[in-house]
Design an enzyme around this catalytic site. Structure first.
Site, PDB file in Angstrom:
ATOM      1  N   GLY A  28      62.219  40.495  64.243  1.00  0.00           N
ATOM      2  CA  GLY A  28      63.554  40.445  63.957  1.00  0.00           C
ATOM      3  C   GLY A  28      64.054  39.807  62.579  1.00  0.00           C
ATOM      4  O   GLY A  28      63.252  39.691  61.724  1.00  0.00           O
ATOM      5  N   HIS A  31      64.937  42.732  57.179  1.00  0.00           N
ATOM      6  CA  HIS A  31      65.258  42.921  55.783  1.00  0.00           C
ATOM      7  C   HIS A  31      64.570  44.166  55.175  1.00  0.00           C
ATOM      8  O   HIS A  31      64.006  44.928  55.962  1.00  0.00           O
ATOM      9  CB  HIS A  31      64.811  41.720  55.186  1.00  0.00           C
ATOM     10  CG  HIS A  31      63.294  41.371  55.255  1.00  0.00           C
ATOM     11  ND1 HIS A  31      62.476  42.144  54.825  1.00  0.00           N
ATOM     12  CD2 HIS A  31      62.888  40.273  55.949  1.00  0.00           C
ATOM     13  CE1 HIS A  31      61.316  41.600  55.298  1.00  0.00           C
ATOM     14  NE2 HIS A  31      61.452  40.128  55.821  1.00  0.00           N
ATOM     15  N   GLY A  33      61.855  44.768  53.763  1.00  0.00           N
ATOM     16  CA  GLY A  33      60.720  44.921  53.976  1.00  0.00           C
ATOM     17  C   GLY A  33      60.223  45.510  55.322  1.00  0.00           C
ATOM     18  O   GLY A  33      59.696  46.550  55.206  1.00  0.00           O
ATOM     19  N   HIS A  34      60.930  45.373  56.166  1.00  0.00           N
ATOM     20  CA  HIS A  34      61.038  45.647  57.619  1.00  0.00           C
ATOM     21  C   HIS A  34      61.563  47.290  57.615  1.00  0.00           C
ATOM     22  O   HIS A  34      60.731  48.107  58.005  1.00  0.00           O
ATOM     23  CB  HIS A  34      61.757  45.109  58.851  1.00  0.00           C
ATOM     24  CG  HIS A  34      61.445  43.670  59.060  1.00  0.00           C
ATOM     25  ND1 HIS A  34      62.208  42.670  58.649  1.00  0.00           N
ATOM     26  CD2 HIS A  34      60.478  43.085  59.367  1.00  0.00           C
ATOM     27  CE1 HIS A  34      61.514  41.807  58.967  1.00  0.00           C
ATOM     28  NE2 HIS A  34      60.474  41.572  59.536  1.00  0.00           N
ATOM     29  N   GLN A  58      52.255  32.646  68.786  1.00  0.00           N
ATOM     30  CA  GLN A  58      51.901  32.576  67.692  1.00  0.00           C
ATOM     31  C   GLN A  58      52.257  31.336  66.832  1.00  0.00           C
ATOM     32  O   GLN A  58      51.912  31.042  65.626  1.00  0.00           O
ATOM     33  CB  GLN A  58      51.736  34.035  66.991  1.00  0.00           C
ATOM     34  CG  GLN A  58      53.152  34.201  66.445  1.00  0.00           C
ATOM     35  CD  GLN A  58      53.578  35.675  65.686  1.00  0.00           C
ATOM     36  OE1 GLN A  58      53.373  36.760  66.731  1.00  0.00           O
ATOM     37  NE2 GLN A  58      53.797  35.753  64.565  1.00  0.00           N
ATOM     38  N   LYS A 145      51.279  44.798  53.977  1.00  0.00           N
ATOM     39  CA  LYS A 145      50.362  44.152  53.308  1.00  0.00           C
ATOM     40  C   LYS A 145      50.755  42.444  52.966  1.00  0.00           C
ATOM     41  O   LYS A 145      49.660  41.699  52.758  1.00  0.00           O
ATOM     42  CB  LYS A 145      50.048  44.830  51.766  1.00  0.00           C
ATOM     43  CG  LYS A 145      49.653  46.044  52.149  1.00  0.00           C
ATOM     44  CD  LYS A 145      49.318  46.783  50.682  1.00  0.00           C
ATOM     45  CE  LYS A 145      48.445  47.935  50.621  1.00  0.00           C
ATOM     46  NZ  LYS A 145      48.188  48.412  49.248  1.00  0.00           N
ATOM     47  N   GLN A 150      46.740  38.722  58.572  1.00  0.00           N
ATOM     48  CA  GLN A 150      47.226  39.460  59.725  1.00  0.00           C
ATOM     49  C   GLN A 150      46.743  40.969  59.986  1.00  0.00           C
ATOM     50  O   GLN A 150      46.268  41.513  60.732  1.00  0.00           O
ATOM     51  CB  GLN A 150      48.616  39.418  59.994  1.00  0.00           C
ATOM     52  CG  GLN A 150      49.381  40.308  60.991  1.00  0.00           C
ATOM     53  CD  GLN A 150      50.937  39.835  61.141  1.00  0.00           C
ATOM     54  OE1 GLN A 150      51.133  38.764  61.778  1.00  0.00           O
ATOM     55  NE2 GLN A 150      51.629  40.800  60.798  1.00  0.00           N
ATOM     56  N   SER A 183      61.985  37.004  56.537  1.00  0.00           N
ATOM     57  CA  SER A 183      62.766  36.477  57.217  1.00  0.00           C
ATOM     58  C   SER A 183      63.049  35.036  57.010  1.00  0.00           C
ATOM     59  O   SER A 183      64.207  34.321  57.239  1.00  0.00           O
ATOM     60  CB  SER A 183      62.483  36.704  58.821  1.00  0.00           C
ATOM     61  OG  SER A 183      62.100  38.084  58.896  1.00  0.00           O
ATOM     62  N   ARG A 184      61.817  34.327  56.550  1.00  0.00           N
ATOM     63  CA  ARG A 184      62.033  32.785  56.513  1.00  0.00           C
ATOM     64  C   ARG A 184      62.746  32.241  55.113  1.00  0.00           C
ATOM     65  O   ARG A 184      63.150  31.230  54.870  1.00  0.00           O
ATOM     66  CB  ARG A 184      60.650  32.001  56.585  1.00  0.00           C
ATOM     67  CG  ARG A 184      60.104  32.239  58.029  1.00  0.00           C
ATOM     68  CD  ARG A 184      58.875  31.262  58.027  1.00  0.00           C
ATOM     69  NE  ARG A 184      58.388  31.150  59.385  1.00  0.00           N
ATOM     70  CZ  ARG A 184      57.511  31.604  60.132  1.00  0.00           C
ATOM     71  NH1 ARG A 184      56.836  32.492  59.444  1.00  0.00           N
ATOM     72  NH2 ARG A 184      57.089  31.353  61.162  1.00  0.00           N
TER      73      ARG A 184
HETATM   74  P1  AMP Z   1      57.637  39.782  60.900  1.00  0.00           P
HETATM   75  O1  AMP Z   1      59.053  40.120  61.583  1.00  0.00           O
HETATM   76  O2  AMP Z   1      57.542  38.825  59.704  1.00  0.00           O
HETATM   77  O3  AMP Z   1      56.667  39.514  61.948  1.00  0.00           O
HETATM   78  O4  AMP Z   1      57.290  41.166  60.160  1.00  0.00           O
HETATM   79  C1  AMP Z   1      56.949  42.326  60.723  1.00  0.00           C
HETATM   80  C2  AMP Z   1      56.362  43.346  59.888  1.00  0.00           C
HETATM   81  O5  AMP Z   1      56.865  43.560  58.445  1.00  0.00           O
HETATM   82  C3  AMP Z   1      54.846  42.785  59.496  1.00  0.00           C
HETATM   83  O6  AMP Z   1      54.014  43.881  59.448  1.00  0.00           O
HETATM   84  C4  AMP Z   1      55.175  42.149  58.040  1.00  0.00           C
HETATM   85  O7  AMP Z   1      53.915  42.442  57.204  1.00  0.00           O
HETATM   86  C5  AMP Z   1      56.035  43.240  57.432  1.00  0.00           C
HETATM   87  N1  AMP Z   1      56.843  42.538  56.300  1.00  0.00           N
HETATM   88  C6  AMP Z   1      57.371  41.417  56.336  1.00  0.00           C
HETATM   89  N2  AMP Z   1      57.864  40.989  55.146  1.00  0.00           N
HETATM   90  C7  AMP Z   1      57.430  42.398  54.251  1.00  0.00           C
HETATM   91  C8  AMP Z   1      57.976  42.580  52.908  1.00  0.00           C
HETATM   92  N3  AMP Z   1      58.595  41.722  52.003  1.00  0.00           N
HETATM   93  N4  AMP Z   1      57.362  43.826  52.533  1.00  0.00           N
HETATM   94  C9  AMP Z   1      56.906  44.758  53.600  1.00  0.00           C
HETATM   95  N5  AMP Z   1      56.565  44.452  54.867  1.00  0.00           N
HETATM   96  C10 AMP Z   1      56.717  43.392  55.276  1.00  0.00           C
END
Ligand code: AMP
Length: 273
Positions: A28, A31, A33-34, A58, A145, A150, A183-184
């Protein structure tokens, strides 16, 4: 868009599905990226499922589980606008029980880099991803990536446990000044955000040196460490795409990885060369 929170209800709902299914697991606070992962899933599949679950297993003791950013309403809107078919929003009590079967990350690859500074973190990641993949049973699952270790461990799990899902690796989305989206990032003050740019700049140094034909890993790492000062560095490494140690950068088979702390926030970034 359908929103389902019960894992068994989702399994039941998908039981008769014959369409190609793309799955994007997230924690959640969505942004760009997601959104890029969701868009890729939308392009490549007939049905798209996104999960939002801040996985407690985790997070280590003392980490930011309780204050992890939460934007449920905005996230729902983003998913709807991005063409998600099903949003899976489970509660921890429906994912975990008291006395759990769980997965262990590999003893070496799961306990280096981020696994070294967060021992046990990847046990939790692999366990939850396994559960989510078993609930959704996707054709394709999309991971960034940006979280290279991960991604590597999930790919390893799928291969070693003979799972049939296809893991798709997606490019890292960045702010216009180079900061990798995360997200951080909301934890960063204005000054810390400027400091955080040292991380992507250090990766650019590696890129620049390799472009000039300098491939000696220790020489590149030294320059990167200088650039990162005065941040607290957890690691600066250049490894093969299989996470093996390299003496020289192998173009097409290398990842440059950095984890550093800005204020109290750990930030990860990497580039694939
Ligand atoms: P998270 O919500 O941080 O667990 O991320 C969920 C998915 O989004 C994971 O597969 C992350 O690698 C991917 N992700 C997070 N930040 C980015 C980013 N800046 N660009 C592309 N994918 C991302």
């Amino acid at each position: 868009m359908k929103i389902i929170s019960n894992p068994l209800e989702l399994k039941e709902y998908l039981k008769t599905n014959t369409k190609t299914l793309g799955f994007v697991p997230t924690m959640g606070a969505l942004h760009e990226g997601h959104i890029s992962l969701i868009k890729q899933a939308r392009l490549e599949n007939e049905l798209v499922v996104v999960s939002i679950f801040v996985n407690p297993t985790q997070f280590l003791q003392g980490e930011d589980l309780d204050k992890y950013p939460k934007k449920d309403e905005a996230d729902k809107k983003i998913c709807e606008l991005s063409g998600v078919d099903i949003l899976f929003f489970p509660h921890a009590k429906d994912i975990y029980s008291e006395d759990e079967v769980s997965l262990l990350a590999p003893k070496v690859r799961g306990f280096v880099l981020e696994g070294n500074s967060r021992p046990g973190h990847f046990n939790g990641v692999l366990t939850v991803v396994m559960k989510l993949l078993n609930i959704v049973e996707p054709t394709n699952a999309y991971f960034g990536k940006k979280d290279a270790q991960q991604l590597n461990l999930i790919s390893l799990m799928v291969k070693q446990l003979f799972m049939s899902v296809n893991i798709v690796a997606c490019e890292t989305m960045r702010e216009s000044d180079g900061l990798a989206m995360s997200s951080r990032n909301v934890y960063l003050s204005k000054e810390q955000r400027v400091q955080a740019l040292k991380i992507s700049s250090s990766l650019q140094i590696a890129f620049g040196m390799v472009s000039q034909g300098i491939v000696d890993v220790s020489e590149i790492v030294l320059q990167m460490r200088e650039k990162l000062e005065p941040l607290e560095i957890f690691y600066v490494e250049i490894l093969s795409r299989d996470f093996e140690v390299l003496e020289n950068v192998e173009i097409g088979n290398s990842i440059v990885l950095v984890e550093a702390r800005v204020g109290t926030t750990r930030l990860l970034d990497n580039i694939w060369l």
